[in-house]
Design an enzyme around this catalytic site. Structure first.
Site, PDB file in Angstrom:
ATOM      1  N   CYS A  11     -19.101   0.279  47.972  1.00  0.00           N
ATOM      2  CA  CYS A  11     -20.436   0.097  48.554  1.00  0.00           C
ATOM      3  C   CYS A  11     -21.526   0.691  47.670  1.00  0.00           C
ATOM      4  O   CYS A  11     -22.706   0.455  47.886  1.00  0.00           O
ATOM      5  CB  CYS A  11     -20.506   0.714  49.945  1.00  0.00           C
ATOM      6  SG  CYS A  11     -20.208   2.487  49.910  1.00  0.00           S
ATOM      7  N   ASP A  61     -22.365   3.787  47.468  1.00  0.00           N
ATOM      8  CA  ASP A  61     -23.003   4.961  48.053  1.00  0.00           C
ATOM      9  C   ASP A  61     -22.556   6.239  47.333  1.00  0.00           C
ATOM     10  O   ASP A  61     -21.436   6.331  46.848  1.00  0.00           O
ATOM     11  CB  ASP A  61     -22.671   5.066  49.540  1.00  0.00           C
ATOM     12  CG  ASP A  61     -23.368   3.965  50.324  1.00  0.00           C
ATOM     13  OD1 ASP A  61     -24.225   3.285  49.745  1.00  0.00           O
ATOM     14  OD2 ASP A  61     -23.063   3.799  51.510  1.00  0.00           O
ATOM     15  N   CYS A  79     -25.109   4.975  53.484  1.00  0.00           N
ATOM     16  CA  CYS A  79     -25.285   4.396  54.811  1.00  0.00           C
ATOM     17  C   CYS A  79     -25.407   5.493  55.876  1.00  0.00           C
ATOM     18  O   CYS A  79     -25.175   6.677  55.614  1.00  0.00           O
ATOM     19  CB  CYS A  79     -24.100   3.503  55.130  1.00  0.00           C
ATOM     20  SG  CYS A  79     -22.611   4.449  55.469  1.00  0.00           S
ATOM     21  N   CYS A 117     -16.462   5.788  54.855  1.00  0.00           N
ATOM     22  CA  CYS A 117     -17.668   6.591  54.613  1.00  0.00           C
ATOM     23  C   CYS A 117     -17.357   8.077  54.789  1.00  0.00           C
ATOM     24  O   CYS A 117     -17.903   8.914  54.075  1.00  0.00           O
ATOM     25  CB  CYS A 117     -18.785   6.191  55.568  1.00  0.00           C
ATOM     26  SG  CYS A 117     -18.984   4.418  55.751  1.00  0.00           S
TER      27      CYS A 117
HETATM   28 FE1  FES Z   1     -20.789   3.163  51.851  1.00  0.00          FE
HETATM   29 FE2  FES Z   1     -20.779   3.958  54.283  1.00  0.00          FE
HETATM   30  S1  FES Z   1     -20.983   1.943  53.610  1.00  0.00           S
HETATM   31  S2  FES Z   1     -20.489   5.137  52.547  1.00  0.00           S
END
Ligand code: FES
Length: 147
Positions: free
Chosen positions: A33, A35, A59, A103
């Protein structure tokens, strides 16, 4: 879909920020993702985590899990912080939807990366701690890391 605790930590994240001259800093990213989460630990001479701060570029579930994870490790010993797994964080948040479980892994990995940094700086070994695979902390010389 999200528990009240998740919403609370998402809306009012605890321990956001940075610590200057932190005892340990860990940055990890989720390749899927994109992140990123960074954790700063301030650890005293007795190995107690006096302060902890985080920054999460990610997120809502990542924000909530980092917030809860920092609350869980604060005031704990380094060894106790090792028990703060993603499962423990999720339980403390009354669960996460299955698609958001990954996550919570970021929080566990970021804490481990920060503990690894602390251990390395102090020339100590922390039982059960392995070199983080996804530490992407700038300024570290781990060229063999892929990210
Ligand atoms: Fe990437 Fe939650 S969608 S950490």
């Amino acid at each position: 879909m999200y528990s009240e605790k998740v919403m609370d930590h998402f809306n009012h994240p605890r321990n956001v920020g940075e610590i200057e001259n932190a005892s340990g800093v860990g940055t990890v990213g989720n390749a899927k993702c994109g992140d990123i989460m960074r954790i700063y630990l301030d650890i005293d001479d007795d190995g107690i985590i006096r302060d902890v701060k985080f920054k999460t570029f990610g997120c809502g579930a990542a924000v909530a899990t980092s917030s809860m994870a920092t609350e869980l490790v604060k005031g704990k010993s380094v060894q106790e912080a090792m028990q703060v797994t993603n499962k423990a964080v999720m339980e403390a948040l009354d669960g996460l939807p299955p698609v958001k479980v990954h996550c919570s892994l970021l929080a566990e990995e970021a804490i481990h990366a920060a503990l690894w940094d602390y251990a390395k700086k102090n020339g100590i070994e922390i039982e059960g701690l392995q070199q983080p695979k996804s530490d992407i902390h700038e300024g570290e010389e781990e060229e063999e890391e892929e990210y």
